[in-house]
Design a protein around this motif. Structure first.
Motif, PDB file in Angstrom:
ATOM      1  N   GLN A  29       0.828  -1.209   0.000  1.00 51.12           N
ATOM      2  CA  GLN A  29       0.000   0.000   0.000  1.00 51.12           C
ATOM      3  C   GLN A  29       0.862   1.258   0.000  1.00 51.12           C
ATOM      4  O   GLN A  29       0.537   2.234  -0.664  1.00 51.12           O
ATOM      5  CB  GLN A  29      -0.946   0.000   1.201  1.00 51.12           C
ATOM      6  CG  GLN A  29      -1.883   1.188   1.226  1.00 51.12           C
ATOM      7  CD  GLN A  29      -2.743   1.297  -0.003  1.00 51.12           C
ATOM      8  OE1 GLN A  29      -3.234   0.303  -0.521  1.00 51.12           O
ATOM      9  NE2 GLN A  29      -2.928   2.507  -0.494  1.00 51.12           N
ATOM     10  N   MET A  30       1.970   1.222   0.715  1.00 46.13           N
ATOM     11  CA  MET A  30       2.870   2.378   0.696  1.00 46.13           C
ATOM     12  C   MET A  30       3.429   2.597  -0.715  1.00 46.13           C
ATOM     13  O   MET A  30       3.537   3.730  -1.187  1.00 46.13           O
ATOM     14  CB  MET A  30       4.013   2.185   1.697  1.00 46.13           C
ATOM     15  CG  MET A  30       3.567   2.305   3.134  1.00 46.13           C
ATOM     16  SD  MET A  30       4.860   2.027   4.321  1.00 46.13           S
ATOM     17  CE  MET A  30       5.976   3.349   3.951  1.00 46.13           C
ATOM     18  N   TYR A  31       3.773   1.499  -1.388  1.00 50.22           N
ATOM     19  CA  TYR A  31       4.299   1.579  -2.748  1.00 50.22           C
ATOM     20  C   TYR A  31       3.238   2.126  -3.712  1.00 50.22           C
ATOM     21  O   TYR A  31       3.541   2.953  -4.584  1.00 50.22           O
ATOM     22  CB  TYR A  31       4.782   0.203  -3.188  1.00 50.22           C
ATOM     23  CG  TYR A  31       5.402   0.164  -4.558  1.00 50.22           C
ATOM     24  CD1 TYR A  31       6.623   0.772  -4.797  1.00 50.22           C
ATOM     25  CD2 TYR A  31       4.767  -0.485  -5.609  1.00 50.22           C
ATOM     26  CE1 TYR A  31       7.201   0.742  -6.057  1.00 50.22           C
ATOM     27  CE2 TYR A  31       5.330  -0.517  -6.865  1.00 50.22           C
ATOM     28  CZ  TYR A  31       6.543   0.100  -7.082  1.00 50.22           C
ATOM     29  OH  TYR A  31       7.102   0.064  -8.333  1.00 50.22           O
ATOM     30  N   ILE A  32       2.011   1.665  -3.554  1.00 53.58           N
ATOM     31  CA  ILE A  32       0.920   2.155  -4.413  1.00 53.58           C
ATOM     32  C   ILE A  32       0.752   3.655  -4.245  1.00 53.58           C
ATOM     33  O   ILE A  32       0.622   4.398  -5.231  1.00 53.58           O
ATOM     34  CB  ILE A  32      -0.390   1.402  -4.100  1.00 53.58           C
ATOM     35  CG1 ILE A  32      -0.307  -0.036  -4.597  1.00 53.58           C
ATOM     36  CG2 ILE A  32      -1.592   2.108  -4.701  1.00 53.58           C
ATOM     37  CD1 ILE A  32      -1.446  -0.911  -4.120  1.00 53.58           C
ATOM     38  N   ASN A  33       0.757   4.115  -2.984  1.00 58.99           N
ATOM     39  CA  ASN A  33       0.621   5.554  -2.752  1.00 58.99           C
ATOM     40  C   ASN A  33       1.809   6.325  -3.305  1.00 58.99           C
ATOM     41  O   ASN A  33       1.645   7.431  -3.827  1.00 58.99           O
ATOM     42  CB  ASN A  33       0.461   5.836  -1.254  1.00 58.99           C
ATOM     43  CG  ASN A  33      -0.937   5.502  -0.771  1.00 58.99           C
ATOM     44  OD1 ASN A  33      -1.829   5.237  -1.555  1.00 58.99           O
ATOM     45  ND2 ASN A  33      -1.109   5.501   0.529  1.00 58.99           N
ATOM     46  N   ALA A  34       3.004   5.758  -3.205  1.00 51.15           N
ATOM     47  CA  ALA A  34       4.181   6.442  -3.741  1.00 51.15           C
ATOM     48  C   ALA A  34       4.100   6.542  -5.261  1.00 51.15           C
ATOM     49  O   ALA A  34       4.472   7.577  -5.846  1.00 51.15           O
ATOM     50  CB  ALA A  34       5.449   5.711  -3.318  1.00 51.15           C
ATOM     51  N   LEU A  35       3.629   5.486  -5.924  1.00 53.24           N
ATOM     52  CA  LEU A  35       3.489   5.530  -7.388  1.00 53.24           C
ATOM     53  C   LEU A  35       2.474   6.577  -7.821  1.00 53.24           C
ATOM     54  O   LEU A  35       2.643   7.222  -8.864  1.00 53.24           O
ATOM     55  CB  LEU A  35       3.058   4.165  -7.921  1.00 53.24           C
ATOM     56  CG  LEU A  35       4.123   3.087  -8.003  1.00 53.24           C
ATOM     57  CD1 LEU A  35       3.496   1.790  -8.496  1.00 53.24           C
ATOM     58  CD2 LEU A  35       5.239   3.509  -8.939  1.00 53.24           C
ATOM     59  N   ARG A  36       1.429   6.727  -7.034  1.00 51.96           N
ATOM     60  CA  ARG A  36       0.388   7.703  -7.353  1.00 51.96           C
ATOM     61  C   ARG A  36       0.754   9.110  -6.886  1.00 51.96           C
ATOM     62  O   ARG A  36      -0.042  10.040  -7.038  1.00 51.96           O
ATOM     63  CB  ARG A  36      -0.921   7.259  -6.724  1.00 51.96           C
ATOM     64  CG  ARG A  36      -1.439   5.962  -7.326  1.00 51.96           C
ATOM     65  CD  ARG A  36      -2.592   5.376  -6.557  1.00 51.96           C
ATOM     66  NE  ARG A  36      -3.709   6.290  -6.504  1.00 51.96           N
ATOM     67  CZ  ARG A  36      -4.710   6.171  -5.645  1.00 51.96           C
ATOM     68  NH1 ARG A  36      -4.708   5.192  -4.764  1.00 51.96           N
ATOM     69  NH2 ARG A  36      -5.691   7.037  -5.640  1.00 51.96           N
ATOM     70  N   TRP A  45      -6.867   3.277   6.698  1.00 47.57           N
ATOM     71  CA  TRP A  45      -7.685   2.066   6.634  1.00 47.57           C
ATOM     72  C   TRP A  45      -7.251   1.176   5.479  1.00 47.57           C
ATOM     73  O   TRP A  45      -7.381  -0.049   5.553  1.00 47.57           O
ATOM     74  CB  TRP A  45      -9.173   2.429   6.524  1.00 47.57           C
ATOM     75  CG  TRP A  45      -9.512   3.235   5.310  1.00 47.57           C
ATOM     76  CD1 TRP A  45      -9.520   4.589   5.202  1.00 47.57           C
ATOM     77  CD2 TRP A  45      -9.873   2.733   4.031  1.00 47.57           C
ATOM     78  NE1 TRP A  45      -9.850   4.966   3.933  1.00 47.57           N
ATOM     79  CE2 TRP A  45     -10.085   3.843   3.190  1.00 47.57           C
ATOM     80  CE3 TRP A  45     -10.032   1.466   3.501  1.00 47.57           C
ATOM     81  CZ2 TRP A  45     -10.457   3.709   1.864  1.00 47.57           C
ATOM     82  CZ3 TRP A  45     -10.401   1.336   2.175  1.00 47.57           C
ATOM     83  CH2 TRP A  45     -10.615   2.459   1.376  1.00 47.57           C
ATOM     84  N   GLN A  46      -6.710   1.764   4.398  1.00 43.48           N
ATOM     85  CA  GLN A  46      -6.209   0.949   3.296  1.00 43.48           C
ATOM     86  C   GLN A  46      -4.975   0.167   3.727  1.00 43.48           C
ATOM     87  O   GLN A  46      -4.803  -0.988   3.359  1.00 43.48           O
ATOM     88  CB  GLN A  46      -5.875   1.822   2.089  1.00 43.48           C
ATOM     89  CG  GLN A  46      -7.085   2.391   1.398  1.00 43.48           C
ATOM     90  CD  GLN A  46      -6.710   3.282   0.241  1.00 43.48           C
ATOM     91  OE1 GLN A  46      -5.573   3.747   0.130  1.00 43.48           O
ATOM     92  NE2 GLN A  46      -7.679   3.540  -0.636  1.00 43.48           N
ATOM     93  N   HIS A  47      -4.123   0.781   4.544  1.00 44.38           N
ATOM     94  CA  HIS A  47      -2.951   0.077   5.061  1.00 44.38           C
ATOM     95  C   HIS A  47      -3.390  -1.081   5.949  1.00 44.38           C
ATOM     96  O   HIS A  47      -2.827  -2.172   5.877  1.00 44.38           O
ATOM     97  CB  HIS A  47      -2.044   1.033   5.844  1.00 44.38           C
ATOM     98  CG  HIS A  47      -1.435   2.096   5.004  1.00 44.38           C
ATOM     99  ND1 HIS A  47      -0.380   1.850   4.166  1.00 44.38           N
ATOM    100  CD2 HIS A  47      -1.739   3.406   4.861  1.00 44.38           C
ATOM    101  CE1 HIS A  47      -0.048   2.967   3.538  1.00 44.38           C
ATOM    102  NE2 HIS A  47      -0.862   3.932   3.942  1.00 44.38           N
ATOM    103  N   GLY A  52      -3.892  -6.892   6.621  1.00 47.82           N
ATOM    104  CA  GLY A  52      -4.684  -8.094   6.904  1.00 47.82           C
ATOM    105  C   GLY A  52      -4.741  -9.036   5.720  1.00 47.82           C
ATOM    106  O   GLY A  52      -4.647 -10.262   5.870  1.00 47.82           O
ATOM    107  N   ALA A  53      -4.894  -8.467   4.520  1.00 48.17           N
ATOM    108  CA  ALA A  53      -4.942  -9.313   3.324  1.00 48.17           C
ATOM    109  C   ALA A  53      -3.611 -10.017   3.102  1.00 48.17           C
ATOM    110  O   ALA A  53      -3.570 -11.208   2.760  1.00 48.17           O
ATOM    111  CB  ALA A  53      -5.304  -8.468   2.098  1.00 48.17           C
ATOM    112  N   GLY A  54      -2.515  -9.313   3.317  1.00 49.49           N
ATOM    113  CA  GLY A  54      -1.190  -9.927   3.163  1.00 49.49           C
ATOM    114  C   GLY A  54      -0.962 -11.029   4.183  1.00 49.49           C
ATOM    115  O   GLY A  54      -0.433 -12.097   3.856  1.00 49.49           O
ATOM    116  N   ALA A  55      -1.367 -10.790   5.425  1.00 50.05           N
ATOM    117  CA  ALA A  55      -1.209 -11.812   6.469  1.00 50.05           C
ATOM    118  C   ALA A  55      -2.067 -13.035   6.163  1.00 50.05           C
ATOM    119  O   ALA A  55      -1.617 -14.174   6.297  1.00 50.05           O
ATOM    120  CB  ALA A  55      -1.570 -11.231   7.825  1.00 50.05           C
TER     121      ALA A  55
END
Length: 95
Positions: A29-36, A45-47, A52-55
């Motif tokens: 999610q951090m990478y997605i925000n950095a790309l955008r 909440w996205q993080h 949770g999805a990754g775990a």
């Protein structure tokens, strides 16, 4: 003592799998925000969701890998018995 060692090993594997998967989800999610070109920690909440999805994915993947390992071991045992019977038939000269 053996029971507690097995439990500790199982717990350690589950914990490490969960932490690694959660970390990968959070980093994604951090990478997605950095790309955008958004603030890296925007919409927390996205993080939380991606952590949770990754775990969850990491735990599912480790369970699936363990199931596949059991299936492969069973197939290898079956092949070994089949090969042993075949080799015995060659040695005895049976057809």
């Amino acid at each position: 003592a053996l029971r507690t060692r097995a439990f500790r090993a199982s717990f350690a594997m589950l914990t490490s799998t969960t932490l690694i998967g959660g970390t990968l989800g959070f980093a994604m999610q951090m990478y997605i925000n950095a790309l955008r070109k958004l603030p890296v920690l925007r919409n927390p909440w996205q993080h939380l969701f991606w952590t949770g999805a990754g775990a969850g994915f990491a735990n599912w993947n480790s369970e699936w890998e363990a199931k596949l390992r059991k299936e492969v071991d069973a197939m290898n045992a079956e092949r070994q018995t089949t090969n042993a019977r075949f080799m015995e038939s060659i040695v005895k000269g049976d057809k």
